[in-house]
Scaffold this motif. Structure first.
Motif, PDB file in Angstrom:
ATOM      1  N   ALA A 191       4.503  15.456  -3.004  1.00  0.00           N
ATOM      2  CA  ALA A 191       3.687  14.420  -2.360  1.00  0.00           C
ATOM      3  C   ALA A 191       3.219  13.321  -3.305  1.00  0.00           C
ATOM      4  O   ALA A 191       2.901  12.222  -2.847  1.00  0.00           O
ATOM      5  CB  ALA A 191       2.482  15.067  -1.679  1.00  0.00           C
ATOM      6  N   TRP A 192       3.176  13.583  -4.627  1.00  0.00           N
ATOM      7  CA  TRP A 192       2.713  12.516  -5.514  1.00  0.00           C
ATOM      8  C   TRP A 192       3.676  11.336  -5.516  1.00  0.00           C
ATOM      9  O   TRP A 192       3.331  10.235  -5.962  1.00  0.00           O
ATOM     10  CB  TRP A 192       2.494  13.031  -6.943  1.00  0.00           C
ATOM     11  CG  TRP A 192       3.653  12.919  -7.877  1.00  0.00           C
ATOM     12  CD1 TRP A 192       4.102  11.774  -8.491  1.00  0.00           C
ATOM     13  CD2 TRP A 192       4.523  13.972  -8.314  1.00  0.00           C
ATOM     14  NE1 TRP A 192       5.196  12.063  -9.282  1.00  0.00           N
ATOM     15  CE2 TRP A 192       5.465  13.400  -9.204  1.00  0.00           C
ATOM     16  CE3 TRP A 192       4.583  15.339  -8.071  1.00  0.00           C
ATOM     17  CZ2 TRP A 192       6.462  14.150  -9.814  1.00  0.00           C
ATOM     18  CZ3 TRP A 192       5.574  16.086  -8.686  1.00  0.00           C
ATOM     19  CH2 TRP A 192       6.500  15.489  -9.538  1.00  0.00           C
ATOM     20  N   LYS A 193       4.888  11.525  -4.985  1.00  0.00           N
ATOM     21  CA  LYS A 193       5.854  10.431  -4.925  1.00  0.00           C
ATOM     22  C   LYS A 193       5.524   9.416  -3.823  1.00  0.00           C
ATOM     23  O   LYS A 193       6.265   8.438  -3.657  1.00  0.00           O
ATOM     24  CB  LYS A 193       7.258  10.997  -4.719  1.00  0.00           C
ATOM     25  CG  LYS A 193       7.870  11.626  -5.971  1.00  0.00           C
ATOM     26  CD  LYS A 193       8.135  10.594  -7.048  1.00  0.00           C
ATOM     27  CE  LYS A 193       8.911  11.167  -8.215  1.00  0.00           C
ATOM     28  NZ  LYS A 193       9.231  10.126  -9.245  1.00  0.00           N
ATOM     29  N   GLY A 194       4.425   9.620  -3.102  1.00  0.00           N
ATOM     30  CA  GLY A 194       3.985   8.661  -2.099  1.00  0.00           C
ATOM     31  C   GLY A 194       2.628   8.086  -2.459  1.00  0.00           C
ATOM     32  O   GLY A 194       1.621   8.807  -2.480  1.00  0.00           O
ATOM     33  N   ALA A 195       2.558   6.803  -2.778  1.00  0.00           N
ATOM     34  CA  ALA A 195       1.313   6.178  -3.211  1.00  0.00           C
ATOM     35  C   ALA A 195       0.307   6.066  -2.064  1.00  0.00           C
ATOM     36  O   ALA A 195       0.650   5.647  -0.960  1.00  0.00           O
ATOM     37  CB  ALA A 195       1.587   4.790  -3.786  1.00  0.00           C
ATOM     38  N   LYS A 196      -0.947   6.453  -2.343  1.00  0.00           N
ATOM     39  CA  LYS A 196      -2.038   6.230  -1.399  1.00  0.00           C
ATOM     40  C   LYS A 196      -2.480   4.767  -1.495  1.00  0.00           C
ATOM     41  O   LYS A 196      -2.259   4.095  -2.498  1.00  0.00           O
ATOM     42  CB  LYS A 196      -3.200   7.165  -1.722  1.00  0.00           C
ATOM     43  CG  LYS A 196      -2.841   8.645  -1.600  1.00  0.00           C
ATOM     44  CD  LYS A 196      -3.870   9.553  -2.226  1.00  0.00           C
ATOM     45  CE  LYS A 196      -5.156   9.639  -1.420  1.00  0.00           C
ATOM     46  NZ  LYS A 196      -6.061  10.696  -1.942  1.00  0.00           N
ATOM     47  N   TRP A 197      -3.125   4.272  -0.418  1.00  0.00           N
ATOM     48  CA  TRP A 197      -3.627   2.886  -0.358  1.00  0.00           C
ATOM     49  C   TRP A 197      -2.532   1.903  -0.795  1.00  0.00           C
ATOM     50  O   TRP A 197      -2.756   1.008  -1.615  1.00  0.00           O
ATOM     51  CB  TRP A 197      -4.868   2.725  -1.242  1.00  0.00           C
ATOM     52  CG  TRP A 197      -5.909   3.755  -0.975  1.00  0.00           C
ATOM     53  CD1 TRP A 197      -6.692   3.877   0.144  1.00  0.00           C
ATOM     54  CD2 TRP A 197      -6.298   4.837  -1.842  1.00  0.00           C
ATOM     55  NE1 TRP A 197      -7.525   4.960   0.031  1.00  0.00           N
ATOM     56  CE2 TRP A 197      -7.304   5.574  -1.167  1.00  0.00           C
ATOM     57  CE3 TRP A 197      -5.892   5.255  -3.107  1.00  0.00           C
ATOM     58  CZ2 TRP A 197      -7.892   6.701  -1.726  1.00  0.00           C
ATOM     59  CZ3 TRP A 197      -6.474   6.378  -3.658  1.00  0.00           C
ATOM     60  CH2 TRP A 197      -7.461   7.077  -2.969  1.00  0.00           C
ATOM     61  N   VAL A 198      -1.346   2.083  -0.251  1.00  0.00           N
ATOM     62  CA  VAL A 198      -0.191   1.326  -0.738  1.00  0.00           C
ATOM     63  C   VAL A 198      -0.418  -0.172  -0.587  1.00  0.00           C
ATOM     64  O   VAL A 198      -0.883  -0.656   0.450  1.00  0.00           O
ATOM     65  CB  VAL A 198       1.090   1.775  -0.023  1.00  0.00           C
ATOM     66  CG1 VAL A 198       1.045   1.499   1.476  1.00  0.00           C
ATOM     67  CG2 VAL A 198       2.314   1.126  -0.646  1.00  0.00           C
ATOM     68  N   SER A 199      -0.086  -0.911  -1.636  1.00  0.00           N
ATOM     69  CA  SER A 199      -0.302  -2.358  -1.641  1.00  0.00           C
ATOM     70  C   SER A 199       0.930  -3.146  -2.068  1.00  0.00           C
ATOM     71  O   SER A 199       0.989  -4.356  -1.850  1.00  0.00           O
ATOM     72  CB  SER A 199      -1.454  -2.716  -2.584  1.00  0.00           C
ATOM     73  OG  SER A 199      -1.167  -2.293  -3.916  1.00  0.00           O
ATOM     74  N   ARG A 200       1.907  -2.451  -2.685  1.00  0.00           N
ATOM     75  CA  ARG A 200       3.077  -3.196  -3.170  1.00  0.00           C
ATOM     76  C   ARG A 200       4.285  -2.278  -3.230  1.00  0.00           C
ATOM     77  O   ARG A 200       4.185  -1.127  -3.676  1.00  0.00           O
ATOM     78  CB  ARG A 200       2.802  -3.765  -4.559  1.00  0.00           C
ATOM     79  CG  ARG A 200       3.930  -4.616  -5.133  1.00  0.00           C
ATOM     80  CD  ARG A 200       3.643  -5.017  -6.569  1.00  0.00           C
ATOM     81  NE  ARG A 200       4.703  -5.836  -7.145  1.00  0.00           N
ATOM     82  CZ  ARG A 200       4.868  -6.042  -8.456  1.00  0.00           C
ATOM     83  NH1 ARG A 200       4.026  -5.504  -9.334  1.00  0.00           N
ATOM     84  NH2 ARG A 200       5.865  -6.780  -8.903  1.00  0.00           N
ATOM     85  N   LEU A 201       5.431  -2.796  -2.809  1.00  0.00           N
ATOM     86  CA  LEU A 201       6.721  -2.161  -3.009  1.00  0.00           C
ATOM     87  C   LEU A 201       7.518  -3.074  -3.933  1.00  0.00           C
ATOM     88  O   LEU A 201       7.916  -4.177  -3.546  1.00  0.00           O
ATOM     89  CB  LEU A 201       7.458  -1.982  -1.680  1.00  0.00           C
ATOM     90  CG  LEU A 201       6.724  -1.213  -0.582  1.00  0.00           C
ATOM     91  CD1 LEU A 201       7.582  -1.163   0.682  1.00  0.00           C
ATOM     92  CD2 LEU A 201       6.356   0.186  -1.036  1.00  0.00           C
ATOM     93  N   GLU A 202       7.723  -2.619  -5.150  1.00  0.00           N
ATOM     94  CA  GLU A 202       8.398  -3.422  -6.173  1.00  0.00           C
ATOM     95  C   GLU A 202       9.822  -2.906  -6.350  1.00  0.00           C
ATOM     96  O   GLU A 202      10.040  -1.825  -6.892  1.00  0.00           O
ATOM     97  CB  GLU A 202       7.630  -3.337  -7.497  1.00  0.00           C
ATOM     98  CG  GLU A 202       8.262  -4.097  -8.636  1.00  0.00           C
ATOM     99  CD  GLU A 202       7.597  -3.814  -9.970  1.00  0.00           C
ATOM    100  OE1 GLU A 202       7.942  -4.504 -10.953  1.00  0.00           O
ATOM    101  OE2 GLU A 202       6.755  -2.892 -10.056  1.00  0.00           O
ATOM    102  N   LEU A 203      10.817  -3.663  -5.900  1.00  0.00           N
ATOM    103  CA  LEU A 203      12.210  -3.266  -6.041  1.00  0.00           C
ATOM    104  C   LEU A 203      12.664  -3.516  -7.481  1.00  0.00           C
ATOM    105  O   LEU A 203      12.370  -4.558  -8.066  1.00  0.00           O
ATOM    106  CB  LEU A 203      13.087  -4.028  -5.063  1.00  0.00           C
ATOM    107  CG  LEU A 203      13.177  -3.474  -3.627  1.00  0.00           C
ATOM    108  CD1 LEU A 203      13.885  -2.118  -3.611  1.00  0.00           C
ATOM    109  CD2 LEU A 203      11.814  -3.357  -2.970  1.00  0.00           C
TER     110      LEU A 203
END
Length: 230
Positions: A191-203
């Motif tokens: 589960a740590w591979k999913g960020a909480k309070w997600v704000s950015r997806l950086e490709l």
């Protein structure tokens, strides 16, 4: 079909064609001798990875970096940038206007507990990537949270259909302590591979380790291989 729907459908088709073989070969789908116990999940892996204790949904532990950012839906933004052809900045209304997905999946934490059969609702990460159109050189994505957290994923894991930007859990809005208003959930990895309070997806065009990966956690995070540390 609207223009938005067409763009998403075309983008998803391209991404699935590009990464289909790598997705099929990932351990959570193809490991011939997975570790764990219990009946098989929908991907053929044991419901309980090795070393896990099953908790009830109301027992869901709260784990973070010691900071719980206060991000309201009105202030929430999601930036999708980096190695993409069409960078995006989405508001909460934009997110809810996209095609929504429902996934019933298990949630496995590397600290030794699992919650089974959780009903997640949100937007598939592949939908967001389809809008932004990763470049031909893009191979990974770094997901960032508003608390400064980051974690990396290869695109052949991130673009699986059950990877969501989750805003609803078991029919209720995702609460702040667990990453609300929106977090990433990656059911086939720890589960740590999913960020909480997600704000950015950086490709990214190469792999780059995130917060826990540079502190000794596994870079690959496969639960059914007991893949926890370097």
């Amino acid at each position: 079909m609207t223009d938005l729907e067409r763009r998403i459908a075309e983008g998803v088709a391209e991404l699935r064609a590009r990464f289909a073989e790598q997705m099929k070969a990932t351990p959570s789908l193809a490991d011939p001798k997975p570790q764990g116990d219990g009946p098989r999940n929908r991907h053929g892996m044991p419901k309980e990875p090795p070393g896990q204790n099953v908790l009830e949904a109301h027992e869901w532990p709260v784990l973070d970096l010691g900071e719980t950012p206060e991000v309201t839906p009105e202030r929430w933004r999601l930036v999708i940038d980096g190695a993409v052809e069409h960078p995006q900045t989405l508001s909460w209304e934009d997110l809810l206007a996209l095609p929504q997905a429902d996934e019933e999946a298990d949630f496995h934490c590397v600290t030794g507990w699992s919650i089974l059969d959780v009903k997640f609702r949100g937007v598939r990460l592949e939908t967001l990537a389809a809008l932004a159109r990763p470049t031909a050189e893009a191979t990974h994505v770094m997901t960032h949270g508003s608390d400064g957290y980051s974690t990396n994923l290869p695109l052949w894991e991130a673009l699986k259909p059950d990877v969501l930007v989750v805003h609803t859990v078991d029919g209720r809005p995702l609460d702040r302590a667990h990453g609300g208003p929106a977090r990433i959930v990656v059911p086939q990895l720890w589960a740590w591979k999913g960020a909480k309070w997600v704000s950015r997806l950086e490709l990214l065009t190469h792999d780059k380790r995130g917060y826990w990966e540079i502190r000794g956690y596994s870079n690959t995070a496969h639960p059914w291989r007991d893949d926890r540390m370097w």
